[in-house]
Design an enzyme around this catalytic site. Structure first.
Site, PDB file in Angstrom:
ATOM      1  N   GLU A 189       0.885  -1.173   0.000  1.00 12.99           N
ATOM      2  CA  GLU A 189       0.000   0.000   0.000  1.00 12.99           C
ATOM      3  C   GLU A 189       0.913   1.211   0.000  1.00 12.99           C
ATOM      4  O   GLU A 189       1.589   1.488   0.986  1.00 12.99           O
ATOM      5  CB  GLU A 189      -0.919  -0.036   1.224  1.00 12.99           C
ATOM      6  CG  GLU A 189      -2.137   0.884   1.087  1.00 12.99           C
ATOM      7  CD  GLU A 189      -1.832   2.288   1.558  1.00 12.99           C
ATOM      8  OE1 GLU A 189      -1.646   3.164   0.671  1.00 12.99           O
ATOM      9  OE2 GLU A 189      -1.777   2.517   2.766  1.00 12.99           O
ATOM     10  N   CYS A 223      -1.640   9.166   2.864  1.00 16.56           N
ATOM     11  CA  CYS A 223      -1.458   8.775   1.463  1.00 16.56           C
ATOM     12  C   CYS A 223      -2.707   9.036   0.633  1.00 16.56           C
ATOM     13  O   CYS A 223      -2.621   9.151  -0.592  1.00 16.56           O
ATOM     14  CB  CYS A 223      -1.068   7.303   1.381  1.00 16.56           C
ATOM     15  SG  CYS A 223      -2.210   6.193   2.232  1.00 16.56           S
TER      16      CYS A 223
END
Length: 420
Positions: A189, A223
């Site tokens: 990720e 993010c």
């Protein structure tokens, strides 16, 4: 253990975790500067919600499935644990990211070596105490705070069967290369440079309020932050002014103060990184609407930066293409919906995004055309029962939901003789 036995222990851990949510929030704010309101809203309750969601998923999961095949009429398809997991997590939302890996590992029967970031080891130690109290057997979970060298050691170690990593795209590429050499399982990720598209029919007041969270949560150190704001040329000036007014009014201060909306960044190196991007944006020809270089007034101590909005930004500029990981927004004009989708997709990343509109069906049409792993219409959120992850350079694999559980499982097909 049988799946039900594992679930009982994880449920006990979940209950203990719930009782320690306030303490966990305070620890994370102290470690990395997340505003206490964000820690209380997301940093510590979200891991508990992740545990709860994975427990629901695991309790309904079919660990062995019977099938009738064409060549083997009596088949069992079995899900087995992938083995020893090496989990490497960052400092920005430490418990959130840990739980996205720890919960499915425990529920599927894996053991796990967890490497927290050196900036945020204390929340992991509190979690480890709760795991012991919950009855997790000795050796099932190992907590090893360390730097990059130990991370690479874990990735290369032949005793690790799978790497679960959250962090930068550059580090993810290196991990994927090493895992590829060994044919080792990995889920990654990684970074993002997500776009929020504001259509002409959007209610600007509620949109700007929504972007305060979607773009600037955790001091911009997430993010999924929507840091590219796409506005039509018809309303461009209006959007720029509204964003500038919102960002300039943010309360900057002590992260332990509940009034604070923007706290310090995690470290001096992160402060320097963000300030270099702010200087770069001006060199590239972008216009500072609010913020810019220099420290916020009265903030000489601590790793503070001035929350910044850039206007007159072209999507080819580095401030529009590279992940800054701080409270810096770029406002990019578009001509029409097709142009907005083109700009949103013109990125090496594909993690998150949003569209803001008065017509939900119109928003859904755009959501289907933007190449990201998660998307929101008039909001940005993720749900722990649905898969989370990215397209392109934003990662490989998915977390949460049954898809997240399956990342920690191997499949085995067993053919049995046909009985009379």
């Amino acid at each position: 253990m049988a799946p039900a036995e594992r679930a009982d222990i994880v449920q006990h851990f979940c209950d203990l975790y719930a009782a320690n949510i306030p303490q966990m929030a305070e620890i994370i704010t102290t470690e990395m500067g997340s505003p206490i309101t964000f820690s209380q809203l997301a940093q510590s309750p979200a891991p508990w919600l992740i545990l709860t969601s994975f427990l629901e998923t695991a309790n309904a999961f079919e660990w062995e499935e019977h099938r009738s095949g064409m060549l083997a009429p009596n088949l069992i398809v079995r899900h087995e644990p992938v083995g020893v997991v090496g989990a490497i997590v960052p400092w920005n939302v430490p418990q959130f990211v840990i739980m996205s890996k720890l919960a499915p590992a425990l529920l599927t029967g894996c053991t796990i070596v967890l490497k927290p970031a050196p900036e945020t080891p204390l929340d992991a130690f509190l979690m480890a105490d709760l795991l012991v109290q919950a009855g997790v057997p000795k050796g099932v979970v190992s907590v090893l705070p360390a730097g990059r060298e130990v991370g690479e050691y874990l990735v290369r170690h032949p005793g690790i069967d799978k790497i679960a990593f959250t962090g930068s795209t550059a580090a993810g590429r290196r991990i994927a290369a090493i895992c590829g050499e060994q044919l080792k399982r990995c889920s990654l990720e990684l970074g993002g440079k997500s776009a929020a598209i504001i259509l002409d029919d959007a209610d600007l007041g509620s949109t700007i309020e929504g972007l305060k969270f979607a773009s600037l949560m955790n001091n911009g150190q997430t993010c999924v932050a929507q840091t590219r704001i796409l506005a039509s040329r018809a309303r461009y000036g209006e959007v720029v002014d509204a964003l500038g007014e919102m960002v300039s009014s943010l309360v900057i201060g002590d992260p332990a103060d509940s009034a604070t909306e923007i706290g310090p960044l995690v470290a001096e190196r992160q402060q320097e990184r963000v300030e270099k991007y702010v200087a770069l944006g001006q060199e590239e020809g972008a216009r500072v609407v609010t913020g810019g270089n220099g420290r916020p007034d009265g903030m000489d101590k601590g790793w503070y930066v001035r929350p910044t909005v850039f206007a007159d930004v072209d999507n080819s500029m580095r401030i529009a293409r590279e992940e800054i990981f701080g409270p810096v927004l770029t406002v990019i004009p578009f001509d029409d919906e097709r142009d907005a989708v083109r700009i949103a997709n013109d990125s090496e990343y594909g993690l998150a995004g949003s569209v803001w509109t008065g017509d939900v069906d119109r928003g859904l049409d755009i959501a289907r055309r933007v190449r990201t792993g998660t998307y929101g219409v008039n909001q940005y959120t993720m749900d722990f029962i649905a898969p989370f992850g990215g397209y392109k350079a934003s990662g490989i694999g998915r977390e949460f939901g049954p898809e997240g559980l399956e990342e920690y499982l191997e499949l085995k097909s067993i053919a049995l003789p046909v009985t009379p």
